[in-house]
Design a protein around this motif. Structure first.
Motif, PDB file in Angstrom:
ATOM      1  N   UNK A 113      55.430 113.239  44.048  1.00 29.23           N
ATOM      2  CA  UNK A 113      56.975 113.453  44.749  1.00 29.23           C
ATOM      3  C   UNK A 113      57.822 112.509  44.119  1.00 29.23           C
ATOM      4  N   UNK A 114      57.716 111.258  44.185  1.00 28.11           N
ATOM      5  CA  UNK A 114      58.723 110.382  43.540  1.00 28.11           C
ATOM      6  C   UNK A 114      59.146 110.603  42.355  1.00 28.11           C
ATOM      7  N   UNK A 115      58.372 110.975  41.319  1.00 29.94           N
ATOM      8  CA  UNK A 115      58.546 111.573  39.998  1.00 29.94           C
ATOM      9  C   UNK A 115      59.475 112.686  39.941  1.00 29.94           C
ATOM     10  N   UNK A 116      59.379 113.520  40.903  1.00 22.41           N
ATOM     11  CA  UNK A 116      60.007 114.785  40.874  1.00 22.41           C
ATOM     12  C   UNK A 116      61.419 114.656  41.635  1.00 22.41           C
ATOM     13  N   UNK A 125      71.913 103.602  43.568  1.00 22.89           N
ATOM     14  CA  UNK A 125      71.720 104.913  42.777  1.00 22.89           C
ATOM     15  C   UNK A 125      71.158 104.939  41.628  1.00 22.89           C
ATOM     16  N   UNK A 126      71.792 104.022  40.653  1.00 24.61           N
ATOM     17  CA  UNK A 126      71.194 103.871  39.210  1.00 24.61           C
ATOM     18  C   UNK A 126      69.731 103.462  39.270  1.00 24.61           C
ATOM     19  N   UNK A 127      69.527 102.289  40.091  1.00 28.20           N
ATOM     20  CA  UNK A 127      68.191 101.819  40.302  1.00 28.20           C
ATOM     21  C   UNK A 127      67.250 103.001  40.639  1.00 28.20           C
ATOM     22  N   UNK A 128      67.299 103.796  41.596  1.00 30.08           N
ATOM     23  CA  UNK A 128      66.525 104.781  41.889  1.00 30.08           C
ATOM     24  C   UNK A 128      66.518 105.831  40.814  1.00 30.08           C
ATOM     25  N   UNK A 129      67.273 106.348  40.275  1.00 28.90           N
ATOM     26  CA  UNK A 129      67.365 107.114  38.809  1.00 28.90           C
ATOM     27  C   UNK A 129      66.391 106.560  37.866  1.00 28.90           C
ATOM     28  N   UNK A 130      66.412 105.235  37.668  1.00 25.58           N
ATOM     29  CA  UNK A 130      65.755 104.490  36.527  1.00 25.58           C
ATOM     30  C   UNK A 130      64.232 104.784  37.080  1.00 25.58           C
ATOM     31  N   UNK A 131      64.166 104.242  38.412  1.00 25.65           N
ATOM     32  CA  UNK A 131      62.876 104.397  39.073  1.00 25.65           C
ATOM     33  C   UNK A 131      62.248 105.724  38.704  1.00 25.65           C
ATOM     34  N   UNK A 132      62.943 106.677  39.288  1.00 19.91           N
ATOM     35  CA  UNK A 132      62.482 108.103  38.918  1.00 19.91           C
ATOM     36  C   UNK A 132      62.159 108.675  37.533  1.00 19.91           C
TER      37      UNK A 132
END
Length: 409
Positions: free
Chosen positions: A110-113, A150-157
């Motif tokens: 779910x995190x990846x998607x 937001x960029x950190x979450x995008x990077x994590x995703x």
């Protein structure tokens, strides 16, 4: 690069999500299965089928060819002895380990998607409800926090999608193969069982085909040759009675009887030709097929290799396949040209008949409204009777190709 990440990560995430859903169903059915599974054969057989489906899915995910998997042993309700000895059931019990990892795997999938899309939406929508829109689990109250998180979450995703989810999926698939894969002995038994079922089906088809052939021969003899012979006997009897009184009439009757005898012989030869064509004995398979191609009203491009030694049953099957195919093409395909290839490929005889007609041919037990299909069904039975294989490709609009492989060993 992004396309590859999305494809690889999406496939891995979907694999993990499906595993989670199956584990949820397994957990829901577990209490009832523990109480009544030993009593109901369908319940334990269902667990084996689930294990086999997981093995197949794991093999597909890893790009491996799926083996022929053994099924649950046949048993009567309450037969726990057979159940305890059933290796397929015992290995399928490893499925019960799945619920232990289903939550972490679902979190990763779910995190990846959703990490990247939710980061974009959170960055855009936090002013609508400050403090209640979260990024990386933190409530957003300012553009500064949004611009940082937001960029950190995008990077994590992206990391989860490109690295973590594929690793989790691969580890899960390898674990499934390690825990659920049957032994070589079980695989050999499964292949043998499948082979026995296949031979049973082909034998049943051959028996049906043989019975239909016998009925056809009996009908041809009864309606044709027998009727001619009865008429011949009557004419000879009448000629014998009128010989003394009217020799001229008797002679005419004998002439008619001679013509009837010749016609009966021709019809009898026709029936015998359908059983084992004499041309095979006279000219061999190569010459017989060449004669079929020469008699076909359509142009036939015939290619034949060195066939070597071919058993008589294989010769007859190959001859009738070519004969029936050319007949079907002439009657139904509206083709303008036919290609026939016949060659030896190791221990097998390979046949390919291709036409440029309208296509749409199907193998049916009964003829359709246009009279098509039953001939192909008979061909299939004839091929299967000697352990051969037949494949039909006939898309609407053509071309139509019949491929046949006949063992010569």
């Amino acid at each position: 690069m992004l396309t590859k990440i999305l494809a690889r990560g999406g496939q891995a995430s979907w694999y993990l999500i499906v595993r989670y859903l199956k584990n949820v169903v397994l957990l829901a059915a577990l209490p009832l299965g523990l109480m009544l599974g030993w009593l109901i054969p369908a319940a334990t057989a269902g667990l084996v089928r689930l294990a086999n489906s997981e093995l197949l899915a794991a093999g597909r995910h890893l790009g491996r060819e799926a083996p022929q998997l053994p099924r649950a042993a046949d048993r009567t309700p309450g037969d726990v002895v057979t159940l305890a000895k059933d290796m397929s059931f015992r290995r399928s019990l490893a499925l019960l380990l799945g619920p232990l990892v289903m939550v972490p795997e679902l979190f990763v999938a779910v995190t990846a998607i959703f990490a990247v899309p939710s980061a974009v939406l959170g960055f855009a929508l936090w002013p609508v409800d400050p403090g209640n829109v979260t990024l990386l689990g933190e409530g957003i109250d300012s553009w500064g926090e949004a611009s940082l998180l937001a960029p950190l979450q995008i990077l994590l995703g992206l990391v989860m999608l490109s690295r973590v989810a594929p690793v989790f999926a691969e580890v899960h698939a390898r674990a499934v193969l390690a825990l659920l894969r049957p032994s070589q002995e079980q695989l050999a038994t499964a292949r043998l069982s499948e082979r026995v079922e296949e031979l049973t089906r082909s034998r049943a088809g051959a028996v049906d085909s043989h019975g239909a052939e016998l009925r056809r021969i009996e009908r041809d003899l009864h309606d044709g040759t027998q009727a001619q012979l009865v008429s011949l006997a009557m004419r000879i009897g009448i000629a014998k009675q009128t010989m003394a009184e009217d020799p001229e009439k008797a002679a005419k009757l004998l002439d008619d009887a001679r013509d009837g005898a010749e016609q009966a012989m021709n019809e009898l030869r026709g029936v015998l030709r359908t059983m084992y064509p004499p041309i095979l004995a006279d000219r061999g398979l190569t010459g017989a097929v060449s004669a079929l191609a020469a008699r076909c009203p359509l142009p036939v491009d015939l290619r034949q290799g060195d066939l070597g030694d071919v058993p008589a049953a294989v010769e007859a099957a190959a001859y009738f396949v070519v004969a029936e195919s050319l007949t079907n093409i002439t009657k139904h395909s509206a083709a303008g040209h036919v290609d026939v290839l016949m060659e030896r490929r190791g221990p097998e005889l390979y046949l390919s008949i291709t036409d440029d007609g309208i296509g749409g041919a199907r193998i049916n037990e009964q003829s359709d409204l246009l009279g098509r299909g039953s001939g192909l069904h008979g061909m299939l039975h004839r091929v299967q009777a000697i352990d051969g294989q037949m494949e039909l490709q006939s898309p609407i609009g053509g071309p139509t190709t019949v491929e046949v492989i006949l063992p010569c060993g």
